[in-house]
Enzyme design. Structure first.
Site, PDB file in Angstrom:
ATOM      1  N   ASN A   9       0.859  -1.187   0.000  1.00 17.54           N
ATOM      2  CA  ASN A   9       0.000   0.000   0.000  1.00 17.54           C
ATOM      3  C   ASN A   9       0.895   1.237   0.000  1.00 17.54           C
ATOM      4  OD1 ASN A   9      -1.790   2.054   0.540  1.00 17.54           O
ATOM      5  ND2 ASN A   9      -2.322   1.346   2.597  1.00 17.54           N
ATOM      6  N   LYS A  11       0.053   4.300  -0.265  1.00 15.11           N
ATOM      7  CA  LYS A  11      -0.579   5.495   0.327  1.00 15.11           C
ATOM      8  C   LYS A  11      -0.325   6.710  -0.578  1.00 15.11           C
ATOM      9  CE  LYS A  11      -0.062   3.240   4.713  1.00 15.11           C
ATOM     10  NZ  LYS A  11      -0.012   3.284   6.144  1.00 15.11           N
ATOM     11  N   HIS A 101      -9.522   0.853   5.020  1.00 15.51           N
ATOM     12  CA  HIS A 101      -8.196   1.010   5.627  1.00 15.51           C
ATOM     13  C   HIS A 101      -8.311   1.950   6.826  1.00 15.51           C
ATOM     14  CE1 HIS A 101      -4.093   2.350   6.260  1.00 15.51           C
ATOM     15  NE2 HIS A 101      -3.734   1.191   5.723  1.00 15.51           N
ATOM     16  N   GLU A 103      -6.704   4.396   7.811  1.00 15.37           N
ATOM     17  CA  GLU A 103      -6.596   5.837   7.529  1.00 15.37           C
ATOM     18  C   GLU A 103      -7.890   6.371   6.920  1.00 15.37           C
ATOM     19  OE1 GLU A 103      -2.881   5.395   5.486  1.00 15.37           O
ATOM     20  OE2 GLU A 103      -2.062   4.784   7.423  1.00 15.37           O
ATOM     21  N   GLU A 173      -5.191  -5.356  10.646  1.00 19.84           N
ATOM     22  CA  GLU A 173      -4.224  -4.271  10.782  1.00 19.84           C
ATOM     23  C   GLU A 173      -4.529  -3.457  12.040  1.00 19.84           C
ATOM     24  OE1 GLU A 173      -2.223  -3.148   6.842  1.00 19.84           O
ATOM     25  OE2 GLU A 173      -4.025  -1.943   7.020  1.00 19.84           O
ATOM     26  N   GLY A 179       2.441   2.034  10.670  1.00 16.35           N
ATOM     27  CA  GLY A 179       3.364   3.154  10.504  1.00 16.35           C
ATOM     28  C   GLY A 179       4.085   3.555  11.780  1.00 16.35           C
ATOM     29  N   SER A 219       3.524  -2.287  10.243  1.00 15.27           N
ATOM     30  CA  SER A 219       4.976  -2.272  10.467  1.00 15.27           C
ATOM     31  C   SER A 219       5.661  -3.583  10.096  1.00 15.27           C
ATOM     32  CB  SER A 219       5.294  -1.875  11.926  1.00 15.27           C
ATOM     33  OG  SER A 219       4.846  -0.563  12.172  1.00 15.27           O
TER      34      SER A 219
HETATM   35  P1  PGA Z   1       2.897   0.095   7.535  1.00 17.36           P
HETATM   36  O1  PGA Z   1       1.436   0.321   6.905  1.00 17.36           O
HETATM   37  O2  PGA Z   1       3.452  -1.163   6.965  1.00 17.36           O
HETATM   38  O3  PGA Z   1       3.676   1.312   7.144  1.00 17.36           O
HETATM   39  O4  PGA Z   1       2.701  -0.013   9.026  1.00 17.36           O
HETATM   40  C1  PGA Z   1       0.573  -0.752   6.720  1.00 17.36           C
HETATM   41  C2  PGA Z   1      -0.731  -0.288   6.121  1.00 17.36           C
HETATM   42  O5  PGA Z   1      -1.137   0.852   6.364  1.00 17.36           O
HETATM   43  O6  PGA Z   1      -1.404  -1.027   5.386  1.00 17.36           O
END
Ligand code: PGA
Length: 261
Positions: A9, A11, A101, A103, A173, A179, A219
């Site tokens: 992803n 983003k 997601h 976010e 997740e 993140g 992460s």
């Molecule tokens: P990340 O993001 O690997 O940077 O933690 C995962 C995601 O948002 O799908």
């Protein structure tokens, strides 16, 4: 039907030159998984088509690299300035879509009702949804993480669940792991993967828990991929930060290939 997958992803972190640069580098570096692991990249909307073209040029990749969108509007078309429909996404080569997601839920304020509408729209258009679910830190601390997950699953699929037999992926997740550099441990991930499959069995989803692809995200890096991939029942990862660098993403793929060898 259930096939492991490594999903990236991006983003809002790529532009045209970094996206095509990624494609060139990744296709050189990535170990051959002989099509046994699906690779899916979710670029920002305007980069879907250029990335699709880049994938088509890498002959040995084109069959098992999929392209998805990070979001979609539930309507097919209409006066929704700034939004992108599933129909439009399909027309530029997307076959997957991320739905719900964290976010989208917590930064853009999407509620369960909207996420349900998007799920139904994606399935109706034969886009393969990757539903993201996961609890916030306070829910985990309060011991409510399982309830949060079950409620997100129930609401995303709604009463239509018994009619759904498509290719479904669900990514666990936890919000606190996304993140942050703090991944959930295998001991935390395992029970949640189990919970998702048991939910699918009980809910009446056609094919049940064994038919759905269950991923972990939060992460994931080339350092922790091996131990996370050893979790029972896990089918792969949804990766954010570490999907931006081709060598890291390729190293995660390598860990997956070794893990199932
Ligand atoms: P990340 O993001 O690997 O940077 O933690 C995962 C995601 O948002 O799908």
């Amino acid at each position: 039907m259930r096939k492991p997958a490594l999903m990236g992803n991006w983003k809002m972190n790529m532009d045209l030159s970094s996206a095509t640069g990624f494609a060139g580098e990744f296709f050189k570096l990535a170990p051959d998984s002989s099509g046994e692991i699906d690779i899916v990249i979710f670029p920002p909307f305007p980069l879907i088509r250029p990335f699709f073209e880049a994938v088509k040029q890498g002959a040995r990749w084109s069959d098992f690299v999929g392209i998805g969108a990070q979001d979609m509007h539930p309507a097919e078309r209409g006066a929704y300035t700034g939004a992108v429909s599933g129909l439009c996404l399909k027309s530029v080569g997307a076959t997957y879509v991320l739905i719900g997601h964290s976010e989208r839920r917590w930064v853009f304020g999407e509620d369960d009702e909207l996420i349900h509408a998007k799920m139904m729209a994606a399935l109706g258009m034969t886009l393969r949804p990757v539903l993201c679910v996961g609890e916030k830190l306070e829910s985990r601390k309060a011991g409510e993480h399982e309830d949060v997950l079950l409620s997100q699953l129930d609401k995303a699929f709604g009463d239509e669940v018994k009619n759904i037999s498509s290719d479904i992926s669900i990514a666990y997740e936890p919000v606190w792991a996304i993140g942050t550099g703090v991944n959930a441990t295998p001991a935390e991930v395992g029970p949640m993967i189990d919970l998702i499959r048991k939910w699918a069995d009980k809910s009446g989803l056609k094919g049940g828990g064994e038919s759905i692809r269950v991923l972990y995200g939060g992460s994931v890096t080339d350092d922790n991929a091996s131990e996370l991939y050893a979790v029972d029942g896990i089918d792969g990862f949804l990766v954010g930060g570490a999907s931006l660098e081709a060598f890291k993403f390729a190293a995660i793929l390598e860990a997956m290939i070794k893990g199932k060898a």
